[in-house]
Design an enzyme around this catalytic site. Structure first.
Site: not given
Ligand code: PGA
Length: 250
Positions: A10, A12, A96, A98, A166, A172, A212
């Site tokens: 991903n 982003k 997701h 976010e 997740e 993140g 992460s």
């Molecule tokens: P991250 O994000 O690996 O940076 O924690 C995972 C995601 O948002 O799918």
């Protein structure tokens, strides 16, 4: 039951077209791709065309980070599933955290997006996850079950789907869930799917972990039987690191 292992990137809202080109100069498809392992790139919408040029099938696929729940219409700024499909995409990320927290995406919108993806023939990768407060209040499974039921309703027969677990507090933040936490949730999710939905379908759905994931922790997570792959954010932006993570699933 042998499920497809999936390493999903991903990206982003990162990378320019040139940076995406540079990435694919370095990135090499893993040996197991196409043979029980799939690698999936989720670039930002504006990079989909560019990324599609580098995807030649053989277990390497791509998709959008978000789609609209209508096929087309007066929805300024939104992305339709139809041109995505025409570009050769296989997947759409849906729900997701976010999108849910920063852009107000509700369970109802998530459900409509899952339905739209499945209607046109894209595979939705449904993201679910609890916040830290929900975990501390002992509500993790209740939240995840609600998110799954809200997104899927009863419409699963024959439908392709991938689930990405997740935990919101692990995205993140550098704070990966412990092996016990991942194992416990993934096993409970499988049990829940088997109880709620047709057995063949529920045992075939891949359940990925995200939050992460990096080269340093992927191996031990990949060794958990209940983990069918990863949805990787930050660490997928570097081709070397994403290749290392992917290799733990081979
Ligand atoms: P991250 O994000 O690996 O940076 O924690 C995972 C995601 O948002 O799918």
């Amino acid at each position: 039951m042998k499920r497809t292992k999936i390493a999903a990137a991903n990206w982003k809202m990162y990378k320019t077209p040139q940076e995406a080109e540079d990435y694919f100069e370095k990135w090499v498809a893993p040996k197991g791709a196409g043979d029980g392992l799939e690698v999936v790139f989720f670039p930002s919408t504006i990079l989909l065309d560019c990324v599609s040029m580098h995807i030649k099938g053989d277990g390497v696929e791509f998709g959008a980070q978000n789609i609209h729940f209508e096929k087309e219409g007066a929805y300024t700024g939104e992305t339709s599933a139809l041109p995505l499909l025409a570009l050769g995409a296989k997947y759409a990320l849906v729900g997701h955290s976010e999108r849910r927290t920063l852009f107000g995406e509700t369970d109802m919108a998530v459900a409509k997006k899952v339905r739209m993806a499945q209607t046109v023939g894209l595979v939705p990768m449904l993201c679910i996850g609890e916040t830290l407060e929900e975990r501390q209040a002992g509500q993790t499974m209740a939240v995840l079950e609600r998110q799954i039921l809200a997104a899927l309703g009863e419409r699963v027969e024959g439908a392709d789907l991938v689930i990405a677990y997740e935990p919101v507090w692990a995205i993140g933040t550098g704070q990966v869930a412990t092996l016990e936490q991942v194992s416990e949730v993934h096993s409970s999710l499988r049990k829940f799917l088997l109880e709620k939905f047709p057995t063949g379908w529920a045992s075939a759905v891949s359940i990925l972990y995200g939050g992460s994931v990096k080269a340093a922790n992927a191996k031990e997570l990949a060794e958990l039987d209940s983990v069918d792959g990863f949805l990787v954010g930050g660490a997928s932006l570097k081709p070397d690191e994403f290749m290392q993570i992917t290799s733990t699933l081979v």
